[in-house]
Design an enzyme around this catalytic site. Structure first.
Site, short mmCIF file in Angstrom:
data_model
loop_
_atom_site.label_atom_id
_atom_site.label_comp_id
_atom_site.label_asym_id
_atom_site.label_seq_id
_atom_site.Cartn_x
_atom_site.Cartn_y
_atom_site.Cartn_z
N TRP A 29 8.36 -0.07 34.94
CA TRP A 29 9.50 0.52 35.66
C TRP A 29 10.19 -0.50 36.56
O TRP A 29 11.19 -0.18 37.20
CB TRP A 29 9.03 1.69 36.52
CG TRP A 29 7.82 1.35 37.35
CD1 TRP A 29 7.78 0.72 38.55
CD2 TRP A 29 6.45 1.63 37.01
NE1 TRP A 29 6.49 0.57 39.00
CE2 TRP A 29 5.65 1.12 38.07
CE3 TRP A 29 5.83 2.26 35.92
CZ2 TRP A 29 4.26 1.23 38.06
CZ3 TRP A 29 4.44 2.35 35.92
CH2 TRP A 29 3.69 1.85 36.98
N GLU A 51 7.86 6.56 40.98
CA GLU A 51 7.35 6.86 42.32
C GLU A 51 6.71 8.24 42.38
O GLU A 51 5.70 8.43 43.06
CB GLU A 51 8.47 6.74 43.35
CG GLU A 51 8.88 5.31 43.64
CD GLU A 51 7.76 4.46 44.23
OE1 GLU A 51 6.85 5.03 44.88
OE2 GLU A 51 7.77 3.24 44.02
N GLY A 95 -2.77 14.76 36.75
CA GLY A 95 -3.21 15.37 38.01
C GLY A 95 -2.10 15.73 38.97
O GLY A 95 -0.94 15.39 38.75
N TYR A 133 7.96 8.97 52.33
CA TYR A 133 7.60 7.72 51.66
C TYR A 133 8.41 7.54 50.38
O TYR A 133 8.97 6.46 50.12
CB TYR A 133 6.11 7.68 51.32
CG TYR A 133 5.85 6.61 50.27
CD1 TYR A 133 5.85 5.26 50.63
CD2 TYR A 133 5.72 6.95 48.92
CE1 TYR A 133 5.70 4.28 49.67
CE2 TYR A 133 5.57 5.96 47.96
CZ TYR A 133 5.56 4.63 48.34
OH TYR A 133 5.43 3.65 47.39
N ASP A 151 3.03 2.47 51.79
CA ASP A 151 1.98 3.16 51.03
C ASP A 151 0.62 2.62 51.48
O ASP A 151 0.53 1.89 52.47
CB ASP A 151 2.20 2.99 49.52
CG ASP A 151 1.92 1.56 49.04
OD1 ASP A 151 1.76 0.65 49.88
OD2 ASP A 151 1.86 1.36 47.82
N CYS A 210 -8.33 -14.04 50.51
CA CYS A 210 -7.56 -14.56 51.64
C CYS A 210 -7.07 -15.99 51.42
O CYS A 210 -5.99 -16.36 51.88
CB CYS A 210 -8.40 -14.48 52.92
SG CYS A 210 -8.81 -12.79 53.41
N CYS A 219 -2.30 -14.10 59.64
CA CYS A 219 -3.13 -12.90 59.65
C CYS A 219 -4.09 -12.89 60.84
O CYS A 219 -5.04 -13.68 60.90
CB CYS A 219 -3.90 -12.80 58.33
SG CYS A 219 -4.89 -11.30 58.20
#
Length: 363
Positions: A29, A51, A95, A133, A151, A210, A219
């Site tokens: 998509w 979405e 679902g 959202y 999200d 990381c 971070c």
């Protein structure tokens, strides 16, 4: 905002977008950066459909469903022209079936308005099935609006980046504010997708990579020593266990007896084998005495299924039956059963009684 803070935020956005240009996921998509550079624009219909499907569902689970939907219904108008039953059958197994009902309602409304999706968060939120959202995601990705898209992946990235000590879900407002401050005005849609991709592939819940992260120097959680401590989450209460029974009646030609669930409520509008009156709040009967009609019911095992708010344990019974079809029931032949609107829990029940029955016989 202090100049140094603004400089840090601009640097984070720039590094993230550079990483995205080189390492973005290829998704059916998505219009990726190279395509955007060639002038291709996202199709709001495909963004919206993806979405809705991705709500509380993994990317890998959605890919095949998305491809099947856009192949069969390539535009919002064609989806609006489809029947509810066909959409529910195509959605079966994905679902959260209220999403499919809202999908049809939204397609009907957009088609009636000329097939054009609103291009603002406010306009999108007025459509069925689109919450804050989803509206932000569609506005950002489809129309490049500067919307804060948050999200689960984004929550994790931002919680670690700023070492947010407030537990989720209380931290959601703080995270959304920080995302809004990081948003670049020139590529907000790519920024949203970049942050989600980073959380999905690098800043993972366990063992984050990381050393490969473009934001490792920024971070705070990494600097403190343990990114896996974030986001902070409160302990979830244990899900209640509900019990019931399901009854698989098989005709001599291999057809299975089904009925349609009420349109409203859990698994609304989907097909099922007869079951007892279990709900999220109460148990149902578990013995063959609760069968929809008298027959030689034989126990075929037990299945479990986990819903959002509870777990379900069903005792499965099977019988051979060639009597009159009970009212409001119907028979589905062995070649048609795979295509029925059966939720996963019902496929499990049928498979316990007739192994392989719900598989595609043409596959």
């Amino acid at each position: 905002m202090a100049p140094q803070d603004q400089s840090r935020k601009s640097g984070i956005a720039a590094r993230l977008l550079d990483w995205y240009d080189a390492h973005h996921r290829e998704l059916p998509w998505r219009v990726a950066p190279p395509q955007l550079a060639r002038g291709e624009r996202p199709d709001p219909y495909r963004v919206w459909l993806s979405e809705i499907m991705l709500q509380q569902t993994t990317v890998e689970a959605v890919k095949s469903y998305f491809t099947a939907f856009v192949t069969r219904w390539p535009t919002v108008g064609s989806l609006a022209a489809a029947s509810n039953d066909d959409i529910m059958k195509a959605w079966a197994g994905l679902g959260y079936y209220s999403r499919a009902r809202n999908l049809k309602a939204c397609a009907d409304l957009v088609a009636a308005q000329g097939g054009i999706f609103p291009d603002t968060e406010e306009g999108l939120r007025a459509l069925p099935g689109i919450g804050p959202y989803t509206a932000a995601a569609i506005a950002s990705i489809a129309f490049d609006r500067p919307a804060a898209v948050v999200d689960g992946n984004v929550e994790r990235v931002i919680s670690r980046l700023y070492r947010i000590e407030t537990p989720l879900p209380q931290a959601k407002a703080e995270i959304r504010l920080l995302v809004g401050q990081l948003l670049p005005l020139n590529r907000p849609g790519d920024f949203a997708q970049a942050t989600m991709d980073l959380g999905a592939t690098i800043c993972t819940p366990r063992r984050p990579k990381c050393m490969l992260c473009p934001l490792r120097e920024d971070c705070d959680a990494l600097s403190a020593g343990d990114p896996e401590l974030y986001p902070v989450k409160l302990a979830k209460p244990e899900k209640p266990l509900r019990r019931g029974a399901a009854f698989v009646a098989v005709r001599a030609d291999g057809a299975v007896l089904l009925r349609k669930r009420p349109e409203k409520g859990l698994l609304g509008g989907m097909s099922e084998v007869p079951t007892t009156g279990w709900t999220a709040r109460q148990d149902g009967e578990t013995s063959p005495d609760a069968a929809p009609f008298p027959s030689q019911w034989e126990r075929s095992g037990q299945i479990t299924h986990v819903f959002t708010h509870f777990s379900l344990e069903l005792d499965i019974y099977r019988t051979s039956f060639d009597g009159n079809t009970p009212q409001d029931h119907f028979w589905s032949g062995p070649d048609a059963l795979h295509g029925e609107a059966l939720p996963t829990v019902m496929k499990k029940a049928i498979e316990a009684a007739i192994p392989g029955a719900t598989k595609d016989k043409k596959g």
